[in-house]
Design a protein around this motif. Structure first.
Motif, PDB file in Angstrom:
ATOM      1  N   LYS A  57       0.494  -1.284   0.536  1.00 25.94           N
ATOM      2  CA  LYS A  57      -0.227  -0.388  -0.005  1.00 25.94           C
ATOM      3  C   LYS A  57       1.238   1.444  -0.168  1.00 25.94           C
ATOM      4  CE  LYS A  57      -3.385   2.296   2.732  1.00 25.94           C
ATOM      5  NZ  LYS A  57      -3.955   2.663   4.365  1.00 25.94           N
ATOM      6  N   SER A  58       0.863   2.158  -1.128  1.00 27.95           N
ATOM      7  CA  SER A  58       1.151   3.434  -1.074  1.00 27.95           C
ATOM      8  C   SER A  58       0.462   4.788   0.061  1.00 27.95           C
ATOM      9  CB  SER A  58       1.564   3.975  -2.371  1.00 27.95           C
ATOM     10  OG  SER A  58       2.060   4.842  -2.600  1.00 27.95           O
ATOM     11  N   THR A  59       0.973   5.302   1.181  1.00 26.35           N
ATOM     12  CA  THR A  59       0.880   6.488   1.436  1.00 26.35           C
ATOM     13  C   THR A  59       1.135   8.004   1.459  1.00 26.35           C
ATOM     14  OG1 THR A  59       2.277   6.274   3.104  1.00 26.35           O
ATOM     15  CG2 THR A  59       0.291   4.369   4.110  1.00 26.35           C
ATOM     16  N   ILE A  60       1.615   8.002   0.163  1.00 26.54           N
ATOM     17  CA  ILE A  60       1.947   8.756  -0.919  1.00 26.54           C
ATOM     18  C   ILE A  60       1.138  10.063  -1.133  1.00 26.54           C
ATOM     19  CG2 ILE A  60       2.574   8.465  -3.076  1.00 26.54           C
ATOM     20  CD1 ILE A  60       5.115  10.023  -2.822  1.00 26.54           C
ATOM     21  N   THR A  61       1.549  11.528  -0.245  1.00 22.35           N
ATOM     22  CA  THR A  61       0.660  12.397  -0.597  1.00 22.35           C
ATOM     23  C   THR A  61       0.652  13.460  -2.043  1.00 22.35           C
ATOM     24  OG1 THR A  61       0.615  13.426   1.137  1.00 22.35           O
ATOM     25  CG2 THR A  61       0.012  11.683   1.740  1.00 22.35           C
ATOM     26  N   ALA A  62       0.244  14.148  -1.994  1.00 21.93           N
ATOM     27  CA  ALA A  62       0.282  15.024  -3.358  1.00 21.93           C
ATOM     28  C   ALA A  62       1.641  16.065  -2.473  1.00 21.93           C
ATOM     29  CB  ALA A  62      -1.026  16.115  -3.719  1.00 21.93           C
ATOM     30  N   GLY A  63       1.413  16.265  -1.023  1.00 15.22           N
ATOM     31  CA  GLY A  63       1.868  17.518  -0.145  1.00 15.22           C
ATOM     32  C   GLY A  63       3.318  17.058  -1.002  1.00 15.22           C
ATOM     33  N   ASP A  64       3.459  15.208  -0.215  1.00 13.10           N
ATOM     34  CA  ASP A  64       4.917  14.978  -0.150  1.00 13.10           C
ATOM     35  C   ASP A  64       5.342  15.442  -1.831  1.00 13.10           C
ATOM     36  OD1 ASP A  64       4.580  13.962   2.327  1.00 13.10           O
ATOM     37  OD2 ASP A  64       3.387  11.860   1.525  1.00 13.10           O
ATOM     38  N   ILE A  65       5.158  14.724  -2.635  1.00 12.92           N
ATOM     39  CA  ILE A  65       5.599  14.869  -4.106  1.00 12.92           C
ATOM     40  C   ILE A  65       6.091  16.484  -4.256  1.00 12.92           C
ATOM     41  CG2 ILE A  65       4.881  14.832  -6.346  1.00 12.92           C
ATOM     42  CD1 ILE A  65       3.488  12.156  -5.983  1.00 12.92           C
ATOM     43  N   PHE A  66       4.331  17.634  -3.451  1.00 14.73           N
ATOM     44  CA  PHE A  66       5.069  19.255  -4.276  1.00 14.73           C
ATOM     45  C   PHE A  66       6.369  19.117  -3.443  1.00 14.73           C
ATOM     46  CE2 PHE A  66       4.117  23.492  -2.763  1.00 14.73           C
ATOM     47  CZ  PHE A  66       3.983  23.913  -3.909  1.00 14.73           C
ATOM     48  N   LYS A  67       6.386  18.842  -2.002  1.00 19.69           N
ATOM     49  CA  LYS A  67       7.582  19.090  -1.936  1.00 19.69           C
ATOM     50  C   LYS A  67       8.825  18.592  -1.818  1.00 19.69           C
ATOM     51  CE  LYS A  67       9.344  17.907   3.151  1.00 19.69           C
ATOM     52  NZ  LYS A  67       8.979  17.952   4.261  1.00 19.69           N
ATOM     53  N   LEU A  68       8.618  17.514  -2.592  1.00 12.85           N
ATOM     54  CA  LEU A  68       9.547  16.487  -3.421  1.00 12.85           C
ATOM     55  C   LEU A  68      10.543  17.756  -4.350  1.00 12.85           C
ATOM     56  CD1 LEU A  68      11.680  13.871  -2.582  1.00 12.85           C
ATOM     57  CD2 LEU A  68      10.275  13.324  -4.377  1.00 12.85           C
ATOM     58  N   GLY A  69       9.664  18.029  -5.832  1.00  9.54           N
ATOM     59  CA  GLY A  69       9.231  18.563  -6.471  1.00  9.54           C
ATOM     60  C   GLY A  69      10.257  19.403  -6.179  1.00  9.54           C
ATOM     61  N   GLY A  70       9.529  20.728  -5.466  1.00  8.77           N
ATOM     62  CA  GLY A  70      10.126  21.712  -5.316  1.00  8.77           C
ATOM     63  C   GLY A  70      11.750  21.932  -4.580  1.00  8.77           C
ATOM     64  N   ILE A  71      11.904  21.058  -2.861  1.00  8.68           N
ATOM     65  CA  ILE A  71      13.102  20.719  -2.830  1.00  8.68           C
ATOM     66  C   ILE A  71      14.485  19.995  -3.973  1.00  8.68           C
ATOM     67  CG2 ILE A  71      14.955  20.584  -1.411  1.00  8.68           C
ATOM     68  CD1 ILE A  71      11.971  19.831   0.654  1.00  8.68           C
ATOM     69  N   ASN A  72      13.698  19.451  -5.071  1.00  5.55           N
ATOM     70  CA  ASN A  72      14.869  19.573  -6.053  1.00  5.55           C
ATOM     71  C   ASN A  72      14.854  20.092  -6.724  1.00  5.55           C
ATOM     72  OD1 ASN A  72      15.192  16.391  -4.642  1.00  5.55           O
ATOM     73  ND2 ASN A  72      13.287  14.924  -5.971  1.00  5.55           N
ATOM     74  N   PHE A  95       9.535   7.264  -2.544  1.00  3.82           N
ATOM     75  CA  PHE A  95       8.874   6.274  -2.776  1.00  3.82           C
ATOM     76  C   PHE A  95       8.866   5.303  -1.807  1.00  3.82           C
ATOM     77  CE2 PHE A  95       9.888   8.873  -6.710  1.00  3.82           C
ATOM     78  CZ  PHE A  95       8.520   9.837  -6.766  1.00  3.82           C
ATOM     79  N   ILE A  96      10.213   4.969  -1.423  1.00  2.00           N
ATOM     80  CA  ILE A  96      10.432   3.376  -0.393  1.00  2.00           C
ATOM     81  C   ILE A  96       9.845   3.677   0.936  1.00  2.00           C
ATOM     82  CG2 ILE A  96      11.681   1.763   0.020  1.00  2.00           C
ATOM     83  CD1 ILE A  96      13.517   2.281  -2.732  1.00  2.00           C
ATOM     84  N   SER A  97       9.892   5.113   1.486  1.00  4.03           N
ATOM     85  CA  SER A  97       9.844   4.693   2.258  1.00  4.03           C
ATOM     86  C   SER A  97       7.871   5.140   3.422  1.00  4.03           C
ATOM     87  CB  SER A  97      10.623   6.330   3.848  1.00  4.03           C
ATOM     88  OG  SER A  97       9.878   7.186   2.415  1.00  4.03           O
ATOM     89  N   LYS A  98       7.284   5.731   1.677  1.00  2.00           N
ATOM     90  CA  LYS A  98       5.650   5.410   1.368  1.00  2.00           C
ATOM     91  C   LYS A  98       5.120   4.274   1.356  1.00  2.00           C
ATOM     92  CE  LYS A  98       5.931   9.502   3.077  1.00  2.00           C
ATOM     93  NZ  LYS A  98       4.992  10.211   4.356  1.00  2.00           N
ATOM     94  N   VAL A  99       5.887   3.311   1.514  1.00  2.00           N
ATOM     95  CA  VAL A  99       5.206   1.631   0.656  1.00  2.00           C
ATOM     96  C   VAL A  99       5.053   0.880   2.052  1.00  2.00           C
ATOM     97  CG1 VAL A  99       4.991  -0.265  -0.823  1.00  2.00           C
ATOM     98  CG2 VAL A  99       6.289   1.861  -1.738  1.00  2.00           C
ATOM     99  N   GLN A 100       4.035   0.643   2.473  1.00  2.00           N
ATOM    100  CA  GLN A 100       4.226  -0.126   3.284  1.00  2.00           C
ATOM    101  C   GLN A 100       3.167  -1.813   2.683  1.00  2.00           C
ATOM    102  OE1 GLN A 100       0.980   1.521   6.006  1.00  2.00           O
ATOM    103  NE2 GLN A 100       2.242   3.260   6.713  1.00  2.00           N
ATOM    104  N   SER A 101       3.997  -2.682   3.739  1.00  2.00           N
ATOM    105  CA  SER A 101       3.307  -4.152   3.542  1.00  2.00           C
ATOM    106  C   SER A 101       2.090  -4.257   4.389  1.00  2.00           C
ATOM    107  CB  SER A 101       4.630  -5.265   4.121  1.00  2.00           C
ATOM    108  OG  SER A 101       5.017  -5.375   4.565  1.00  2.00           O
TER     109      SER A 101
END
Length: 135
Positions: A57-72, A95-101
Motif C-alpha cells: 500500500k502506498s501512503t504517498i500524498t500530493a503534499g509529499d510530491i510537491f515538497k520533494l519536487g520543489g526542494i529537488n 517513494f520507498i519510505s511511503k510503501v507499506q506491506s
C-alpha cells in the motif's frame, strides 16, 4: 512480485483524466496525477511468500510530491545540475519510505523464479543504448 487484477481500462482512465485535468488546471493537477499513478501501481502489487499473499500500500500524498519536487528543483538549480545523483536518491528514499506491506515478509525464504526467463535480449539492448530507468 506480481500485479493483481490490473485492468488496462483503469490505468487508461487514470491517465486520460490526469491529462485532461492537468491541461484544464494549467499543470496544477499534475502532482495529483503523478500520485494517482504511483498509488495505482503500488496498491496493485503483491508478493507471494510461503503460500500467503502480502499486499502493498502506498501512503504517498500530493503534499509529499510537491515538497520533494520543489526542494529537488532548488537543489538542481543551485548546484547547476551536479547534484542530480543526490536528487535521485532523495526521490527513491521518499517513494520507498511511503510503501507499506500488509503482513510480515520473511526475506530468508524468498527465492528467484527464473522459470519463464528465456534470454537477456532486453538487458543487452538497454545496456547497448545506456538506458537508465529512473524517473
Amino acid at each position: 512480485f506480481q500485479s493483481r487484477y490490473i485492468k488496462g481500462s483503469d490505468y487508461f482512465k487514470i491517465n486520460f483524466l490526469g491529462v485532461i485535468f492537468t491541461i484544464l488546471t494549467l499543470g496544477i493537477y499534475s502532482i495529483w496525477f503523478y500520485r494517482n499513478r504511483i498509488k495505482y501501481f503500488v496498491n496493485n502489487l503483491s508478493l507471494y511468500n510461503e503460500g500467503k499473499e502480502i499486499k502493498f500500500k502506498s501512503t504517498i500524498t500530493a503534499g509529499d510530491i510537491f515538497k520533494l519536487g520543489g526542494i529537488n528543483f532548488l537543489i538542481m538549480l543551485f548546484s547547476l545540475g551536479l547534484a542530480y545523483p543526490f536528487v535521485v536518491i532523495r526521490s527513491l528514499k521518499l517513494f520507498i519510505s511511503k510503501v507499506q506491506s500488509e503482513g510480515n515478509i520473511d526475506l530468508t525464504t524468498i527465492q528467484p523464479d527464473d522459470s519463464d526467463y528465456s534470454d537477456a535480449t532486453a538487458d543487452n539492448i538497454s545496456s547497448f543504448f545506456d538506458i537508465d530507468i529512473i524517473i
